[in-house]
Scaffold this motif. Structure first.
Motif, mmCIF file in Angstrom:
data_model
loop_
_atom_site.group_PDB
_atom_site.id
_atom_site.type_symbol
_atom_site.label_atom_id
_atom_site.label_comp_id
_atom_site.label_asym_id
_atom_site.label_seq_id
_atom_site.Cartn_x
_atom_site.Cartn_y
_atom_site.Cartn_z
ATOM 1 N N ALA A 88 18.546 -0.763 4.252
ATOM 2 C CA ALA A 88 18.076 -1.806 3.852
ATOM 3 C C ALA A 88 17.479 -1.370 2.397
ATOM 4 N N ALA A 89 16.992 -0.190 2.358
ATOM 5 C CA ALA A 89 16.328 0.179 0.988
ATOM 6 C C ALA A 89 17.404 0.497 0.169
ATOM 7 N N ALA A 90 18.515 0.991 0.541
ATOM 8 C CA ALA A 90 19.619 1.479 -0.473
ATOM 9 C C ALA A 90 20.313 0.245 -1.030
ATOM 10 N N ASN A 91 19.962 -0.895 -0.265
ATOM 11 C CA ASN A 91 20.649 -2.262 -0.594
ATOM 12 C C ASN A 91 20.182 -2.802 -1.843
ATOM 13 N N LEU A 92 18.636 -2.055 -2.234
ATOM 14 C CA LEU A 92 17.946 -2.733 -3.291
ATOM 15 C C LEU A 92 18.013 -1.975 -4.467
ATOM 16 N N PHE A 93 19.012 -1.146 -4.576
ATOM 17 C CA PHE A 93 19.587 -0.716 -5.699
ATOM 18 C C PHE A 93 20.931 -0.971 -6.046
ATOM 19 N N ARG A 94 20.989 -2.002 -7.181
ATOM 20 C CA ARG A 94 22.132 -2.669 -7.376
ATOM 21 C C ARG A 94 22.845 -2.530 -8.843
ATOM 22 N N SER A 95 22.163 -2.137 -9.738
ATOM 23 C CA SER A 95 22.539 -1.689 -10.867
ATOM 24 C C SER A 95 22.606 -0.494 -11.361
ATOM 25 N N GLU A 96 23.072 0.049 -12.515
ATOM 26 C CA GLU A 96 23.053 1.339 -13.075
ATOM 27 C C GLU A 96 21.755 1.892 -13.528
ATOM 28 N N GLU A 97 20.908 0.891 -14.048
ATOM 29 C CA GLU A 97 19.553 1.288 -14.413
ATOM 30 C C GLU A 97 18.876 1.441 -12.998
ATOM 31 N N ASP A 98 19.155 0.635 -12.176
ATOM 32 C CA ASP A 98 18.376 0.876 -10.675
ATOM 33 C C ASP A 98 18.473 2.414 -10.362
ATOM 34 N N TYR A 99 19.924 2.775 -10.172
ATOM 35 C CA TYR A 99 20.061 4.188 -9.982
ATOM 36 C C TYR A 99 19.581 5.290 -10.632
ATOM 37 N N ALA A 100 19.502 4.821 -11.957
ATOM 38 C CA ALA A 100 18.978 5.824 -13.028
ATOM 39 C C ALA A 100 17.380 5.959 -12.598
ATOM 40 N N ALA A 101 16.679 4.925 -12.405
ATOM 41 C CA ALA A 101 15.219 4.983 -12.208
ATOM 42 C C ALA A 101 15.052 5.903 -10.651
ATOM 43 N N LEU A 102 16.163 5.544 -9.634
ATOM 44 C CA LEU A 102 15.884 6.280 -8.657
ATOM 45 C C LEU A 102 16.177 7.910 -8.738
ATOM 46 N N ALA A 103 16.957 8.479 -9.609
ATOM 47 C CA ALA A 103 17.380 9.807 -9.890
ATOM 48 C C ALA A 103 16.409 10.379 -10.485
ATOM 49 N N GLU A 104 15.716 9.575 -11.687
ATOM 50 C CA GLU A 104 14.899 10.375 -12.505
ATOM 51 C C GLU A 104 13.379 10.216 -11.659
ATOM 52 N N THR A 110 7.226 3.333 -2.710
ATOM 53 C CA THR A 110 6.789 2.502 -3.843
ATOM 54 C C THR A 110 7.724 2.127 -4.813
ATOM 55 N N LEU A 111 8.853 2.825 -4.992
ATOM 56 C CA LEU A 111 9.895 2.287 -5.819
ATOM 57 C C LEU A 111 11.002 1.428 -5.151
ATOM 58 N N VAL A 112 11.101 1.327 -3.717
ATOM 59 C CA VAL A 112 11.660 0.438 -2.956
ATOM 60 C C VAL A 112 10.754 -0.888 -3.000
ATOM 61 N N GLU A 113 9.540 -0.790 -2.979
ATOM 62 C CA GLU A 113 8.479 -2.077 -2.867
ATOM 63 C C GLU A 113 8.919 -2.696 -4.320
ATOM 64 N N SER A 114 8.934 -2.046 -5.428
ATOM 65 C CA SER A 114 9.182 -2.488 -6.825
ATOM 66 C C SER A 114 10.511 -3.393 -6.788
ATOM 67 N N GLN A 115 11.666 -2.624 -6.360
ATOM 68 C CA GLN A 115 12.851 -3.028 -6.312
ATOM 69 C C GLN A 115 12.877 -4.381 -5.577
ATOM 70 N N ALA A 116 12.044 -4.438 -4.282
ATOM 71 C CA ALA A 116 12.182 -5.418 -3.555
ATOM 72 C C ALA A 116 11.549 -6.761 -4.231
ATOM 73 N N LYS A 117 10.632 -6.566 -5.055
ATOM 74 C CA LYS A 117 9.790 -7.681 -5.685
ATOM 75 C C LYS A 117 10.909 -8.140 -6.913
ATOM 76 N N LYS A 118 11.540 -7.120 -7.432
ATOM 77 C CA LYS A 118 12.624 -7.494 -8.397
ATOM 78 C C LYS A 118 13.730 -8.326 -7.843
ATOM 79 N N TYR A 119 14.312 -8.104 -6.743
ATOM 80 C CA TYR A 119 15.282 -9.038 -5.948
ATOM 81 C C TYR A 119 14.731 -10.019 -5.012
ATOM 82 N N GLY A 120 13.349 -10.140 -4.911
ATOM 83 C CA GLY A 120 12.987 -11.039 -4.045
ATOM 84 C C GLY A 120 13.276 -10.875 -2.639
#
Length: 330
Positions: free
Chosen positions: A54-70, A18-28
């Motif tokens: 492919a999933a890892a490539n959708l985390f591209r900013s500090e905030e993306d990784y903060a959301a992932l760890a949280e 679900t988080l990856v799908e959200s990231q995918a929408k964010k980055y098209g």
């Protein structure tokens, strides 16, 4: 509920669909090739690695990784975990266009947010990727040794165990050890008992990631037990990836009976439809561990954690208090 601790999880591999799908929408980006119906889909080890990357490539900013760890740590806490170490990969961060320092800072923000919400403690183990070669692994070790972040407490190596000879990576581990970092290394998963033996001989790690194929060599099992090396065991991952055909064939009970120090871990949890709670449930159902034995597994993980002694004492006190409360309730 038995309190739990996890020492072996790859943070990119912990990203919920679900988080990856959200990231995918964010980055098209279209992720339907490997995520549908709210789950990852792959059919062999190669397609698993492709989905992971492919999933890892959708985390591209500090905030993306903060959301992932949280998200990961908050979920872990809901399953009764009080402590987590996860593996990070500066190589993945750089491929996504983020510096290793920014990547680490983002993850640390997520750790802090999860701790504020749930009380879970988290630490970071930087890993080099073995099949990227000795220079890449040494670069990761230098970053781990010099980044100066208080939550970076360990160094390890993942990747294809068949790639390169262990002697080629000794310098990387020396750099990390000289910096005071805890040492772990993946071995004995897809590589056999010889890969575990080589890791012990060349890297002198405190812990081995997986290590379960050591069971193929009884003398090696005795050595692991005698030296007190801790194995980061991931039962569900081992079965899903075909290392063993089923839980009835998994060597956890043999290693446990031999006196090896074992922990339970989820590896890449949503990819394998698992979590720390399921790993403990598997150990109960298939390996015969009762609540006392499962608590001892958690204690082993906390004793082996790459953490300062004050934090370790506090975590062990939490575990002891929970154990005492359970005894009274019974």
């Amino acid at each position: 509920m038995v309190l739990k601790a996890e020492l072996h999880c790859h943070i990119e591999g912990a990203a919920l669909p679900t988080l990856v799908e959200s990231q995918a929408k964010k980055y098209g980006v279209d992720v339907s090739a490997f995520i549908h119906d709210g789950a990852y889909h792959w059919h062999d080890f190669s397609s698993f690695l492709a989905a992971y990357d492919a999933a890892a490539n959708l985390f591209r900013s500090e905030e993306d990784y903060a959301a992932l760890a949280e998200t990961y740590l908050t979920g872990l806490a809901s399953e009764g975990a009080v402590y987590s170490e996860f593996f990070t990969s500066p190589d993945h961060a750089e491929r996504a266009g983020l510096s290793p320092q920014a990547y680490t800072e983002g993850l640390a923000q997520g750790i802090a947010r999860a701790k504020a919400k749930t009380g879970i403690e988290g630490r970071i183990v930087v890993t080099g990727v073995r099949h990227f070669g000795p220079a890449a692994v040494e670069k990761a070790a230098r970053f781990a040794a010099t980044c100066g972040h208080p939550l970076v407490t360990g160094f390890g190596m993942a990747g294809d165990e068949r790639s390169g000879h262990p002697r080629d990576f000794v310098r990387a581990f020396d750099i990390a050890r000289e910096a005071g970092l805890g040492i772990t290394v993946h071995a004995g998963e897809f590589g056999g008992a010889d890969s575990v033996e080589a890791a012990l001989d060349h890297f002198s790690p405190a812990r081995i990631g997986h290590g379960v194929r050591a069971v193929e060599k009884p003398d090696l099992v005795r050595r692991i037990a005698e030296e007190g090396v801790v194995l980061e065991v991931c039962p569900v991952s081992n079965v899903v990836l075909g290392v063993f055909p089923g839980f009835a064939h998994h060597p956890f009970p043999q290693l446990y009976a031999a006196g090896c120090r074992l922990t339970l871990n989820s590896d890449d949890p949503p990819h394998f439809h698992t979590g720390i709670g399921r790993e403990y449930a598997v150990a109960s159902e298939h390996f015969g561990l009762d609540e006392t034995a499962l608590t001892a597994v958690t204690r082993t993980a906390l004793e082996a954690a790459f953490v300062d002694e004050e934090t370790r004492r506090a975590l062990l006190l939490r575990l002891a208090a929970a154990e005492a409360a359970r005894a009274v309730a019974e």
